[in-house]
Design a protein around this motif. Structure first.
Motif, PDB file in Angstrom:
ATOM      1  N   PRO A   1      24.063  96.062 -56.301  1.00 49.13           N
ATOM      2  CA  PRO A   1      23.199  95.817 -57.457  1.00 49.13           C
ATOM      3  C   PRO A   1      22.983  94.325 -57.699  1.00 49.13           C
ATOM      4  N   GLY A   2      23.984  93.510 -57.365  1.00 43.37           N
ATOM      5  CA  GLY A   2      23.840  92.058 -57.506  1.00 43.37           C
ATOM      6  C   GLY A   2      23.848  91.630 -58.957  1.00 43.37           C
ATOM      7  N   PRO A   3      23.917  90.326 -59.165  1.00 49.12           N
ATOM      8  CA  PRO A   3      23.986  89.802 -60.531  1.00 49.12           C
ATOM      9  C   PRO A   3      22.601  89.738 -61.190  1.00 49.12           C
ATOM     10  N   LEU A   4      22.601  89.680 -62.519  1.00 49.39           N
ATOM     11  CA  LEU A   4      21.365  89.337 -63.224  1.00 49.39           C
ATOM     12  C   LEU A   4      21.090  87.856 -62.975  1.00 49.39           C
ATOM     13  N   LEU A   5      19.829  87.493 -62.913  1.00 50.29           N
ATOM     14  CA  LEU A   5      19.495  86.086 -62.687  1.00 50.29           C
ATOM     15  C   LEU A   5      19.831  85.275 -63.943  1.00 50.29           C
ATOM     16  N   GLN A   6      20.553  84.178 -63.749  1.00 50.55           N
ATOM     17  CA  GLN A   6      21.010  83.346 -64.863  1.00 50.55           C
ATOM     18  C   GLN A   6      20.642  81.879 -64.622  1.00 50.55           C
ATOM     19  N   PRO A   7      20.461  81.113 -65.699  1.00 50.17           N
ATOM     20  CA  PRO A   7      20.155  79.685 -65.514  1.00 50.17           C
ATOM     21  C   PRO A   7      21.269  79.020 -64.712  1.00 50.17           C
ATOM     22  N   GLY A   8      20.878  78.210 -63.737  1.00 45.19           N
ATOM     23  CA  GLY A   8      21.860  77.519 -62.896  1.00 45.19           C
ATOM     24  C   GLY A   8      22.065  78.180 -61.544  1.00 45.19           C
ATOM     25  N   MET A   9      21.556  79.400 -61.382  1.00 50.00           N
ATOM     26  CA  MET A   9      21.613  79.995 -60.034  1.00 50.00           C
ATOM     27  C   MET A   9      20.536  79.352 -59.169  1.00 50.00           C
ATOM     28  N   VAL A  10      20.832  79.181 -57.889  1.00 45.82           N
ATOM     29  CA  VAL A  10      19.810  78.749 -56.937  1.00 45.82           C
ATOM     30  C   VAL A  10      19.689  79.838 -55.876  1.00 45.82           C
ATOM     31  N   VAL A  11      18.480  80.310 -55.680  1.00 43.84           N
ATOM     32  CA  VAL A  11      18.231  81.361 -54.691  1.00 43.84           C
ATOM     33  C   VAL A  11      17.144  80.903 -53.718  1.00 43.84           C
ATOM     34  N   THR A  12      17.176  81.475 -52.533  1.00 42.76           N
ATOM     35  CA  THR A  12      16.034  81.279 -51.640  1.00 42.76           C
ATOM     36  C   THR A  12      15.065  82.423 -51.879  1.00 42.76           C
ATOM     37  N   VAL A  13      13.784  82.152 -51.643  1.00 38.82           N
ATOM     38  CA  VAL A  13      12.756  83.201 -51.691  1.00 38.82           C
ATOM     39  C   VAL A  13      12.003  83.124 -50.368  1.00 38.82           C
ATOM     40  N   GLU A  14      12.153  84.148 -49.538  1.00 35.48           N
ATOM     41  CA  GLU A  14      11.706  84.040 -48.150  1.00 35.48           C
ATOM     42  C   GLU A  14      11.195  85.337 -47.549  1.00 35.48           C
ATOM     43  N   PRO A  15      10.113  85.889 -48.112  1.00 38.79           N
ATOM     44  CA  PRO A  15       9.544  87.071 -47.454  1.00 38.79           C
ATOM     45  C   PRO A  15       8.944  86.695 -46.098  1.00 38.79           C
ATOM     46  N   GLY A  16       8.776  87.686 -45.248  1.00 36.35           N
ATOM     47  CA  GLY A  16       8.179  87.442 -43.937  1.00 36.35           C
ATOM     48  C   GLY A  16       7.557  88.708 -43.392  1.00 36.35           C
ATOM     49  N   LEU A  17       6.718  88.538 -42.386  1.00 43.54           N
ATOM     50  CA  LEU A  17       6.140  89.677 -41.663  1.00 43.54           C
ATOM     51  C   LEU A  17       6.214  89.376 -40.170  1.00 43.54           C
ATOM     52  N   TYR A  18       6.583  90.390 -39.402  1.00 45.85           N
ATOM     53  CA  TYR A  18       6.852  90.189 -37.980  1.00 45.85           C
ATOM     54  C   TYR A  18       6.248  91.335 -37.180  1.00 45.85           C
ATOM     55  N   PHE A  19       5.405  90.981 -36.215  1.00 50.23           N
ATOM     56  CA  PHE A  19       4.699  91.985 -35.414  1.00 50.23           C
ATOM     57  C   PHE A  19       4.935  91.718 -33.928  1.00 50.23           C
ATOM     58  N   ALA A  20       6.175  91.885 -33.492  1.00 51.93           N
ATOM     59  CA  ALA A  20       6.476  91.650 -32.072  1.00 51.93           C
ATOM     60  C   ALA A  20       5.692  92.643 -31.223  1.00 51.93           C
ATOM     61  N   SER A  21       4.955  92.145 -30.218  1.00 51.32           N
ATOM     62  CA  SER A  21       4.099  93.033 -29.414  1.00 51.32           C
ATOM     63  C   SER A  21       4.936  93.917 -28.490  1.00 51.32           C
TER      64      SER A  21
END
Ligand code: MN
Length: 448
Positions: free
Chosen positions: A373-393
């Protein structure tokens, strides 16, 4: 900084004060029973080949508590009936060894310059801690880092417990000083990515772009926080690609996932761009979709939002976009699945981000997209945001229109959660199509 006959002092440019380290120690020890001894060892030195070691990197927990970054260090705390006494065990001064291996801070400077009450030579460890261990009701310590210590603890017969959950709950929220350091780390990495874009051209080697990135890290007295990923063409569809040994052809994208560390604090940035400076139409379509998903996920980085909210925000945009582009032929509901586990996961198979700090996948939370479930987002947290899409032939489990085959795109920034909304620590690293197209190749032939 060297003075007073060449003794090694604590780096005066350090951005974390002793006052802050003492505050961290007090917050930690407030949760430890008074009849316990606390022992936080650093990482072992690892052999690379014969008498050559891997570059030493201190354990993040000892860095967090006192900033000690020499090998063989050990932070200790015990209660004397009145108050907690903190100590560092360190490599002693040794002229012969220092001639070969480098200057040491030593016992005296450790006790006067570092945030501890006492300091000892690591050579005296057995003697100093044996009675403490036998007198204590319990031992709080991190196992498996220091074999001598593991043996001493085992011999003592005391009950031991793991202090990491308490430390993790502190490390998850970054102080203003930590945020300043992380900003610096993100700024160095942003500039490194800019330099690599300027150096881009058709037929550039992945290793050449890696060298542009990492030379900037070194030039800033930094180092990589994780091995740089430089994947051209289809190599961008391999999530942890690290060979970095192929030429990138005209018309191909390159995905660079590279970050550095400052005082141990990591940055983690990914950019994907065309080596010839112009996105093709299919590349542009996928890039715009990933960017839209990333912006939606950043928007979800709000105080008290659930840990998964950014992953869900990114996933909804990605799933709808895959339908709109004709890559998925199903309803949005089927694309997303009952629990964000639907068909879109074939193309976006990792989490949207993770906590960032002294460890690149930092402690205190899960990864976005896993089942915790993970933590609720709180001031002072640093997160990465990194969606991606991959279409290996070459994948047999997917079927994509030819125009998208071989494309891999990820966009990653480092986001600080604040009461006033998300703050992008890597905002100086360009990611709009217009800015990227203007930058790529603009460095002429000199690759800087
Ligand atoms: Mn990352």
């Amino acid at each position: 900084m060297f003075e007073g006959g060449g003794d090694k002092h604590r780096d005066s440019s350090s951005m974390i004060t002793n006052e802050e380290y003492c505050h961290r120690q007090s917050a930690f020890l407030a949760d430890i029973p008074l009849d316990n001894v606390v022992l936080i060892p650093t990482n072992p030195v690892m052999v690379r080949s014969r008498d050559t070691n891997f570059p030493f990197r201190a354990n993040s927990y000892i860095l967090y508590l006192c900033g000690w970054n020499e090998p063989e260090g050990l932070w200790m705390a015990h209660h004397n009936g009145t108050k907690w006494i903190t100590s560092l065990f360190v490599q002693p001064r040794d002229e012969k060894k220092e001639i070969w291996e480098g200057r040491r801070i030593g016992v005296e400077q450790a006790s006067t310059q570092f945030p501890v009450d006492e300091a000892y030579s690591i050579d005296d460890l057995d003697e100093v801690i044996k009675s403490l261990l036998s007198d204590s009701k319990g031992i709080n310590y991190i196992q498996g880092l220091n074999s001598n210590l593991d043996e001493l603890v085992k011999q003592s017969g005391s009950k031991y417990s793991d202090p990491r959950p308490v430390l993790d709950s502190l490390r998850i929220l970054k102080s203003p000083q930590e945020i300043e350091v992380m900003k610096k780390s993100a700024e160095i990495a942003s500039q490194a990515h800019i330099n690599s874009m300027k150096a881009g051209h058709p037929n550039v080697g992945e290793w050449e772009l890696q060298s542009v990135i990492e030379s900037h890290f070194v030039n800033c007295k930094s180092t990589w926080a994780y091995p740089s990923i430089v994947g051209g063409g289809e190599n961008a569809t391999i999530l942890h690609y690290k060979s970095n040994n192929e030429v990138i052809n005209d018309g191909e994208l390159v995905l660079i996932d590279a970050g550095c560390e400052v005082l141990g604090y990591a940055s983690d940035i990914t950019r994907t761009w065309p080596v010839n400076g112009t996105f093709s139409q299919p590349q542009r379509e996928i890039y715009e979709l990933v960017l839209k998903a990333q912006l939606a996920a950043i928007e979800a980085c709000k105080v008290n939002n659930h840990w998964k909210s950014m992953h869900e925000a990114a996933s909804i945009v990605i799933a709808q976009g895959l339908i709109d582009l004709g890559i998925l032929q199903c309803s949005l509901k089927d694309a997303l699945g009952d629990n964000f586990d639907g068909q879109y996961r074939k193309f976006f198979m990792h989490g949207t981000g993770h906590l960032l700090g002294l460890d690149v996948h930092d402690v205190g939370g899960g990864r976005q997209g896993d089942d915790s479930p993970g933590p609720l987002l709180q001031p002072g947290m640093v997160v990465t945001v990194e969606p991606g899409l991959y279409f290996a032939s070459w994948r047999s489990d997917i079927d994509v229109p030819d125009r998208y085959a071989g494309i891999g795109i990820r966009i990653e920034d480092d986001i600080l959660i604040t009461d006033d909304g998300p703050v992008n620590l890597s905002e100086n690293c360009p990611k709009s199509i217009e800015m990227i197209e203007a930058l790529v190749g603009s460095g002429g032939g000199n690759h800087v």
